[in-house]
Design a protein around this motif. Structure first.
Motif, PDB file in Angstrom:
ATOM      1  N   SER A  79    -104.357  51.736 -73.488  1.00  0.00           N
ATOM      2  CA  SER A  79    -104.730  50.329 -73.349  1.00  0.00           C
ATOM      3  C   SER A  79    -105.979  50.096 -72.500  1.00  0.00           C
ATOM      4  O   SER A  79    -106.605  49.043 -72.605  1.00  0.00           O
ATOM      5  N   LYS A  80    -106.352  51.089 -71.657  1.00  0.00           N
ATOM      6  CA  LYS A  80    -107.488  50.830 -70.769  1.00  0.00           C
ATOM      7  C   LYS A  80    -108.086  52.129 -70.243  1.00  0.00           C
ATOM      8  O   LYS A  80    -107.465  53.195 -70.289  1.00  0.00           O
ATOM      9  N   ALA A  81    -109.313  52.008 -69.740  1.00  0.00           N
ATOM     10  CA  ALA A  81    -109.986  53.089 -69.024  1.00  0.00           C
ATOM     11  C   ALA A  81    -110.407  52.539 -67.673  1.00  0.00           C
ATOM     12  O   ALA A  81    -110.861  51.396 -67.566  1.00  0.00           O
ATOM     13  N   VAL A  82    -110.248  53.350 -66.628  1.00  0.00           N
ATOM     14  CA  VAL A  82    -110.607  52.916 -65.274  1.00  0.00           C
ATOM     15  C   VAL A  82    -111.518  53.973 -64.649  1.00  0.00           C
ATOM     16  O   VAL A  82    -111.229  55.168 -64.711  1.00  0.00           O
ATOM     17  N   ILE A  83    -112.623  53.505 -64.063  1.00  0.00           N
ATOM     18  CA  ILE A  83    -113.535  54.389 -63.343  1.00  0.00           C
ATOM     19  C   ILE A  83    -113.300  54.203 -61.854  1.00  0.00           C
ATOM     20  O   ILE A  83    -113.300  53.073 -61.346  1.00  0.00           O
ATOM     21  N   TRP A  84    -113.100  55.330 -61.136  1.00  0.00           N
ATOM     22  CA  TRP A  84    -112.759  55.307 -59.719  1.00  0.00           C
ATOM     23  C   TRP A  84    -113.830  56.011 -58.900  1.00  0.00           C
ATOM     24  O   TRP A  84    -114.456  56.967 -59.363  1.00  0.00           O
ATOM     25  N   SER A  85    -114.011  55.545 -57.664  1.00  0.00           N
ATOM     26  CA  SER A  85    -114.870  56.237 -56.703  1.00  0.00           C
ATOM     27  C   SER A  85    -114.009  57.169 -55.863  1.00  0.00           C
ATOM     28  O   SER A  85    -113.025  56.734 -55.252  1.00  0.00           O
ATOM     29  N   ILE A  86    -114.356  58.460 -55.825  1.00  0.00           N
ATOM     30  CA  ILE A  86    -113.566  59.424 -55.054  1.00  0.00           C
ATOM     31  C   ILE A  86    -113.705  59.169 -53.563  1.00  0.00           C
ATOM     32  O   ILE A  86    -112.739  59.208 -52.811  1.00  0.00           O
ATOM     33  N   SER A  87    -114.927  58.878 -53.098  1.00  0.00           N
ATOM     34  CA  SER A  87    -115.174  58.737 -51.658  1.00  0.00           C
ATOM     35  C   SER A  87    -114.554  57.478 -51.080  1.00  0.00           C
ATOM     36  O   SER A  87    -113.978  57.495 -49.995  1.00  0.00           O
ATOM     37  N   SER A  88    -114.653  56.359 -51.807  1.00  0.00           N
ATOM     38  CA  SER A  88    -114.143  55.090 -51.274  1.00  0.00           C
ATOM     39  C   SER A  88    -112.715  54.792 -51.712  1.00  0.00           C
ATOM     40  O   SER A  88    -112.105  53.844 -51.223  1.00  0.00           O
ATOM     41  N   ASN A  89    -112.192  55.602 -52.669  1.00  0.00           N
ATOM     42  CA  ASN A  89    -110.837  55.396 -53.186  1.00  0.00           C
ATOM     43  C   ASN A  89    -110.684  54.011 -53.803  1.00  0.00           C
ATOM     44  O   ASN A  89    -109.615  53.406 -53.743  1.00  0.00           O
ATOM     45  N   GLN A  90    -111.757  53.497 -54.421  1.00  0.00           N
ATOM     46  CA  GLN A  90    -111.735  52.161 -54.996  1.00  0.00           C
ATOM     47  C   GLN A  90    -112.000  52.205 -56.501  1.00  0.00           C
ATOM     48  O   GLN A  90    -112.645  53.111 -57.016  1.00  0.00           O
ATOM     49  N   LYS A  91    -111.475  51.187 -57.179  1.00  0.00           N
ATOM     50  CA  LYS A  91    -111.747  51.010 -58.604  1.00  0.00           C
ATOM     51  C   LYS A  91    -113.152  50.452 -58.771  1.00  0.00           C
ATOM     52  O   LYS A  91    -113.519  49.440 -58.156  1.00  0.00           O
ATOM     53  N   ILE A  92    -113.976  51.085 -59.608  1.00  0.00           N
ATOM     54  CA  ILE A  92    -115.338  50.620 -59.848  1.00  0.00           C
ATOM     55  C   ILE A  92    -115.366  49.610 -60.984  1.00  0.00           C
ATOM     56  O   ILE A  92    -115.934  48.526 -60.875  1.00  0.00           O
ATOM     57  N   VAL A  93    -114.743  49.973 -62.107  1.00  0.00           N
ATOM     58  CA  VAL A  93    -114.709  49.070 -63.252  1.00  0.00           C
ATOM     59  C   VAL A  93    -113.512  49.427 -64.120  1.00  0.00           C
ATOM     60  O   VAL A  93    -113.074  50.582 -64.159  1.00  0.00           O
ATOM     61  N   GLU A  94    -112.946  48.424 -64.788  1.00  0.00           N
ATOM     62  CA  GLU A  94    -111.838  48.637 -65.707  1.00  0.00           C
ATOM     63  C   GLU A  94    -112.259  48.193 -67.104  1.00  0.00           C
ATOM     64  O   GLU A  94    -112.853  47.130 -67.272  1.00  0.00           O
ATOM     65  N   ILE A  95    -111.963  49.012 -68.095  1.00  0.00           N
ATOM     66  CA  ILE A  95    -112.358  48.757 -69.478  1.00  0.00           C
ATOM     67  C   ILE A  95    -111.102  48.540 -70.310  1.00  0.00           C
ATOM     68  O   ILE A  95    -110.210  49.387 -70.313  1.00  0.00           O
ATOM     69  N   SER A  96    -111.048  47.429 -71.014  1.00  0.00           N
ATOM     70  CA  SER A  96    -109.919  47.174 -71.916  1.00  0.00           C
ATOM     71  C   SER A  96    -110.207  47.816 -73.266  1.00  0.00           C
ATOM     72  O   SER A  96    -111.242  47.541 -73.884  1.00  0.00           O
ATOM     73  N   LEU A  97    -109.320  48.669 -73.719  1.00  0.00           N
ATOM     74  CA  LEU A  97    -109.469  49.315 -75.016  1.00  0.00           C
ATOM     75  C   LEU A  97    -108.818  48.457 -76.094  1.00  0.00           C
ATOM     76  O   LEU A  97    -108.029  47.562 -75.791  1.00  0.00           O
ATOM     77  N   PRO A  98    -109.150  48.706 -77.374  1.00  0.00           N
ATOM     78  CA  PRO A  98    -108.572  47.891 -78.453  1.00  0.00           C
ATOM     79  C   PRO A  98    -107.056  47.860 -78.382  1.00  0.00           C
ATOM     80  O   PRO A  98    -106.418  48.869 -78.092  1.00  0.00           O
ATOM     81  N   GLU A  99    -106.503  46.676 -78.629  1.00  0.00           N
ATOM     82  CA  GLU A  99    -105.053  46.538 -78.575  1.00  0.00           C
ATOM     83  C   GLU A  99    -104.395  47.427 -79.617  1.00  0.00           C
ATOM     84  O   GLU A  99    -104.866  47.569 -80.736  1.00  0.00           O
ATOM     85  N   CYS A 100    -103.274  47.997 -79.224  1.00  0.00           N
ATOM     86  CA  CYS A 100    -102.533  48.864 -80.135  1.00  0.00           C
ATOM     87  C   CYS A 100    -101.864  48.037 -81.223  1.00  0.00           C
ATOM     88  O   CYS A 100    -101.338  46.957 -80.956  1.00  0.00           O
ATOM     89  N   GLU A 101    -101.895  48.561 -82.438  1.00  0.00           N
ATOM     90  CA  GLU A 101    -101.066  47.991 -83.485  1.00  0.00           C
ATOM     91  C   GLU A 101     -99.687  48.635 -83.351  1.00  0.00           C
ATOM     92  O   GLU A 101     -99.569  49.855 -83.340  1.00  0.00           O
TER      93      GLU A 101
END
Length: 396
Positions: A156-178
């Motif tokens: 359902s999604k992809a998330v990019i994380w920063s290793i050093s800050s332990n924070q979420k950088i951006v979240e990507i919504s993937l196409p809804e599942c049928e």
């Protein structure tokens, strides 16, 4: 050196382990047998960038009651590649689901996935440096070349994380599942990769379109590959429009997109293997897309669903497939050919043939795995229990 997990059985006797094999001689330098009760699936391997260390991740089920989460323990044993001797062991637990661990490119940390969580183990302290909760079971992940970011991907999604800050950088919504009957989703994630420069993320998978959509003859489907290439900074999709080069039937509705993505070592080009499924028809194209010019720069035959790998210098591309293929442009004999080695500078396709004493095993129809040695001199292609080793410059 090749690290190869193996499983052998003779009567009631079975043997599971790991071998360090010299290339191209095939000589076994060392062999390590795993503990009794482990299976071949317990061997999840990774190799450090400097070729000095390797990981065996042993997956151990703690319990498996019906209708509950299955608990797993990951024990990552870090070995010296040349000797097979253990340096240390790391351990963590979580819910069902595990993927091959990876070293960060700087060799300082190990990334391992268990269930919804990504763990960053520091090799020097031998402790978990940080962890990230994706929220869904992670199907794929990757680490960028600077060892600064991780991408975790679920259906359902992809998330990019920063290793050093332990924070979420951006979240990507993937196409809804049928979702079909009994709550089963047909969407699937094959892989996720950062480009070498970290600007892009490629997410390979297949997505089903909304079946309620009706075919509109006044607006036929175009050959546009959506939601496989993404901007790593903004999380925005980058459509790959190849309609001027490839066409689709104008009398059918697009039902499914199946795509694989592979960046070249410089991060300037990407190999796309895309199949559009329309009314029972399959339309597959293999091509290399220039990320700066936004155009097809190499049209690859045969046009079949395949796996691919670039050589370390980006001058060669190797592909394998399980499909037989023959048309007016190209044909090959599956009994003789394991895969193809493409010289991208000379735009030349070399058929990778089996030896005279090796015959195709249809059960293990060759679709990979394959990889180049880090010096780029040799290509390895696996089919069943046989590794074929090829000289890259000659194709022999």
């Amino acid at each position: 050196l090749v690290l190869a997990g193996f499983y052998s059985k003779l009567g009631n006797l079975q043997k599971v382990g790991l071998q360090g094999i010299e290339i191209p001689s095939g000589r076994v330098l060392w062999e390590k047998t795993l503990a009794s009760g482990q299976t071949v699936e317990d061997q999840i391997l990774a190799l450090s960038q400097d070729n000095e260390k390797a990981i065996i991740a042993k997956i151990k089920a703690e319990n498996e009651p019906r209708n509950t989460s299955r608990k797993q323990t990951i024990q990552a044993e870090v070995l010296y590649v040349q000797t097979g001797q253990r340096e240390f062991t790391l351990e963590t637990s979580g819910d069902t689901g595990q993927l091959s661990p990876k070293f960060t490119k700087d060799g300082k940390n190990i990334i391992a996935i268990n269930g919804n969580n990504a763990y960053v183990w520091n090799i020097e302290t031998k402790k978990v440096l940080t962890s990230f909760d994706h929220g869904d079971q992670i199907d794929s992940f990757d680490v960028d070349s600077l060892a600064e970011k991780i991408v975790t991907v679920s259906k359902s999604k992809a998330v990019i994380w920063s290793i050093s800050s332990n924070q979420k950088i951006v979240e990507i919504s993937l196409p809804e599942c049928e979702v079909i009957s009994f709550g089963i989703s047909l969407n699937k994630i094959f892989s996720s990769r950062f480009s070498a420069n970290g600007r892009y993320i490629g997410i390979g998978g297949y997505y089903f379109t909304d079946r309620s959509q009706k075919f509109d003859p006044s607006n036929p489907a175009k050959f546009v590959i959506n939601k496989v290439l993404w901007d790593a900074q903004t999380g925005q999709p980058i459509p790959i429009d190849v309609s001027e080069k490839y066409t689709l039937p104008n009398d059918r509705r697009l039902a499914r997109q199946n795509a694989k993505v592979l960046f070249d070592p410089q991060g300037k080009k990407v190999l796309i293997n895309a199949t559009m499924i329309m009314g029972g028809g399959f339309y597959t194209r293999n091509f290399i897309w220039d990320l700066e010019k936004h155009e097809v720069v190499f049209d690859i035959l045969p046009e079949i669903e395949s796996n691919g790998e670039f050589s370390p210098d980006g001058k060669y591309l190797a592909i394998t497939s399980s499909d037989n293929y023959k048309d007016a442009h190209y044909d090959f004999d599956r009994e003789k050919v394991v895969g193809f080695l493409i010289n991208l500078e000379e735009r030349k396709i070399i058929e990778l043939e089996r030896g005279d004493d090796e015959k195709s095993n249809i059960f293990y129809a060759c679709k990979g795995p394959l990889f180049f040695t880090q010096d780029g001199n040799y290509l390895l292609v696996m089919e069943g229990n046989v590794w074929f080793v090829y000289n890259v410059k000659t194709g022999e």
